[in-house]
Design a protein around this motif. Structure first.
Motif, PDB file in Angstrom:
ATOM      1  N   GLY A  70       0.792  -1.225   0.000  1.00  0.00           N
ATOM      2  CA  GLY A  70       0.000   0.000   0.000  1.00  0.00           C
ATOM      3  C   GLY A  70       0.823   1.273   0.000  1.00  0.00           C
ATOM      4  N   THR A  71       2.117   1.172   0.301  1.00  0.00           N
ATOM      5  CA  THR A  71       2.976   2.360   0.313  1.00  0.00           C
ATOM      6  C   THR A  71       3.711   2.560  -1.016  1.00  0.00           C
ATOM      7  N   PHE A  72       3.511   1.656  -1.957  1.00  0.00           N
ATOM      8  CA  PHE A  72       4.312   1.699  -3.183  1.00  0.00           C
ATOM      9  C   PHE A  72       4.009   2.921  -4.047  1.00  0.00           C
ATOM     10  N   ASP A  73       2.765   3.363  -4.067  1.00  0.00           N
ATOM     11  CA  ASP A  73       2.444   4.557  -4.860  1.00  0.00           C
ATOM     12  C   ASP A  73       3.218   5.766  -4.344  1.00  0.00           C
ATOM     13  N   ALA A  74       3.266   5.905  -3.021  1.00  0.00           N
ATOM     14  CA  ALA A  74       4.012   7.015  -2.428  1.00  0.00           C
ATOM     15  C   ALA A  74       5.501   6.878  -2.712  1.00  0.00           C
ATOM     16  N   PHE A  75       6.001   5.640  -2.674  1.00  0.00           N
ATOM     17  CA  PHE A  75       7.412   5.420  -2.974  1.00  0.00           C
ATOM     18  C   PHE A  75       7.730   5.809  -4.409  1.00  0.00           C
ATOM     19  N   VAL A  76       6.896   5.398  -5.347  1.00  0.00           N
ATOM     20  CA  VAL A  76       7.127   5.738  -6.757  1.00  0.00           C
ATOM     21  C   VAL A  76       7.079   7.245  -6.953  1.00  0.00           C
ATOM     22  N   ALA A  77       6.158   7.905  -6.257  1.00  0.00           N
ATOM     23  CA  ALA A  77       6.093   9.373  -6.340  1.00  0.00           C
ATOM     24  C   ALA A  77       7.389   9.996  -5.833  1.00  0.00           C
ATOM     25  N   ASP A  78       7.953   9.409  -4.782  1.00  0.00           N
ATOM     26  CA  ASP A  78       9.227   9.894  -4.241  1.00  0.00           C
ATOM     27  C   ASP A  78      10.351   9.672  -5.242  1.00  0.00           C
ATOM     28  N   VAL A  79      10.352   8.510  -5.895  1.00  0.00           N
ATOM     29  CA  VAL A  79      11.350   8.232  -6.930  1.00  0.00           C
ATOM     30  C   VAL A  79      11.262   9.280  -8.036  1.00  0.00           C
ATOM     31  N   LYS A  80      10.047   9.600  -8.463  1.00  0.00           N
ATOM     32  CA  LYS A  80       9.866  10.596  -9.523  1.00  0.00           C
ATOM     33  C   LYS A  80      10.398  11.954  -9.099  1.00  0.00           C
ATOM     34  N   ARG A  81      10.154  12.332  -7.831  1.00  0.00           N
ATOM     35  CA  ARG A  81      10.662  13.614  -7.342  1.00  0.00           C
ATOM     36  C   ARG A  81      12.184  13.645  -7.352  1.00  0.00           C
ATOM     37  N   GLN A  82      12.803  12.540  -6.930  1.00  0.00           N
ATOM     38  CA  GLN A  82      14.265  12.484  -6.923  1.00  0.00           C
ATOM     39  C   GLN A  82      14.830  12.519  -8.343  1.00  0.00           C
ATOM     40  N   LEU A 133       6.635   0.460 -10.892  1.00  0.00           N
ATOM     41  CA  LEU A 133       7.777   1.206 -11.423  1.00  0.00           C
ATOM     42  C   LEU A 133       7.884   1.149 -12.945  1.00  0.00           C
ATOM     43  N   LEU A 134       7.141   0.268 -13.585  1.00  0.00           N
ATOM     44  CA  LEU A 134       7.268   0.107 -15.041  1.00  0.00           C
ATOM     45  C   LEU A 134       7.108   1.406 -15.817  1.00  0.00           C
ATOM     46  N   PRO A 135       6.165   2.286 -15.456  1.00  0.00           N
ATOM     47  CA  PRO A 135       6.049   3.530 -16.207  1.00  0.00           C
ATOM     48  C   PRO A 135       7.257   4.459 -16.055  1.00  0.00           C
ATOM     49  N   VAL A 136       8.056   4.203 -15.009  1.00  0.00           N
ATOM     50  CA  VAL A 136       9.223   5.058 -14.748  1.00  0.00           C
ATOM     51  C   VAL A 136      10.506   4.401 -15.241  1.00  0.00           C
ATOM     52  N   LEU A 137      10.437   3.129 -15.617  1.00  0.00           N
ATOM     53  CA  LEU A 137      11.599   2.416 -16.135  1.00  0.00           C
ATOM     54  C   LEU A 137      11.729   2.687 -17.635  1.00  0.00           C
TER      55      LEU A 137
END
Length: 255
Positions: A70-82, A133-137
């Motif tokens: 359930g925290t993965f969406d927030a994690f991916v958002a953090d990856v995008k910010r970084q 993460l696929l959309p960000v890979l």
């Protein structure tokens, strides 16, 4: 935002110690920037980031608990910010699903809670994290899933761990097929006994090392760097025509 790629970026789960840490350092030595994840070892992860930066590469550390889908969406958002703030990009290139935890118990004594934890950490977590993460890979990127030699040979007390890693290997082949149109290579690396603190540090015990070395043609237990270099190779252009494969890194244990 510019999407021009200059330096490759790798995201490595569980990179505060052991194989993950060694992989992060090996990739940095090869000119790759790194996103390090950790669960609780924030200081150790920060130390890895500082070591990477000391080589002239960029790195950040992000917290990720693979048992909490359930925290993965927030994690991916953090990856995008970084990616945006540190690299002025909106994609990364390499995903290494390495994060894990040990669990040793006889089949007859394995609790449902222990079963669920191992499934979450080693299969459900990587499954849905990769999906998110696929959309960000980036197209043309690479995925390496870290499995275990225990999917080939049997050892008492690790029935669940071995089984879920087998599932991860099957997933590896499925992803290689489905992501082929995006030119994303997906492979699995299967380490044998590696001298880390994984699973309570059993492989650091000298007597146990002698037993394992005695069944290993190359005559020793593995080191984290032995696996890290194979992962780095699978992320390089030299292995561009390899996908859907399981690469065992055991020194030939129990051939």
């Amino acid at each position: 935002m510019s999407n021009e790629k200059t330096t490759a970026i790798a995201l490595i789960t569980g990179a505060s110690r052991g194989i993950g840490k060694s992989t992060a350092l090996a990739l940095a030595a090869r000119g790759v920037d790194v996103i390090v994840t950790y669960v609780s070892a924030e200081k150790e992860a920060t130390d890895v980031v500082q070591a990477i930066r000391g080589t002239g590469r960029k790195a950040v550390a992000l917290r990720l608990d693979l048992t909490q889908v359930g925290t993965f969406d927030a994690f991916v958002a953090d990856v995008k910010r970084q990616l945006s703030s540190v690299w002025s990009r909106d994609t990364f290139d390499f995903l290494v699903n390495n994060g894990g935890s040990g669990g040793f118990s006889a089949f007859s004594e394995t609790s449902e809670a222990a079963f669920d934890t191992l499934v979450d950490v080693h299969f459900k977590g990587p499954f849905f994290l990769t999906q998110k993460l696929l959309p960000v890979l980036a197209d043309g990127g690479r995925i390496v899933n870290v499995s275990t030699g225990l999917t080939r040979y049997a050892v008492s007390g690790v029935a669940v761990y071995s089984a879920v890693k087998s599932a991860l290997e099957v997933l590896t082949r499925a992803l290689a097929l489905e992501l082929g149109p995006r030119r994303i290579n997906v492979n699995a690396v299967a380490p044998g006994g590696i001298a880390t603190d994984f699973g309570g540090g059993l492989m650091r015990d000298e007597q146990f090392q002698k037993v394992v070395a005695g069944e290993t043609p190359l005559g020793r237990v593995g080191e984290p760097e032995d696996v890290a270099d194979v992962i780095a190779s699978l992320l390089s252009k030299d292995t561009r025509w390899i996908t859907g494969q399981r690469v065992e890194v055991t020194g030939g244990y129990r051939l």
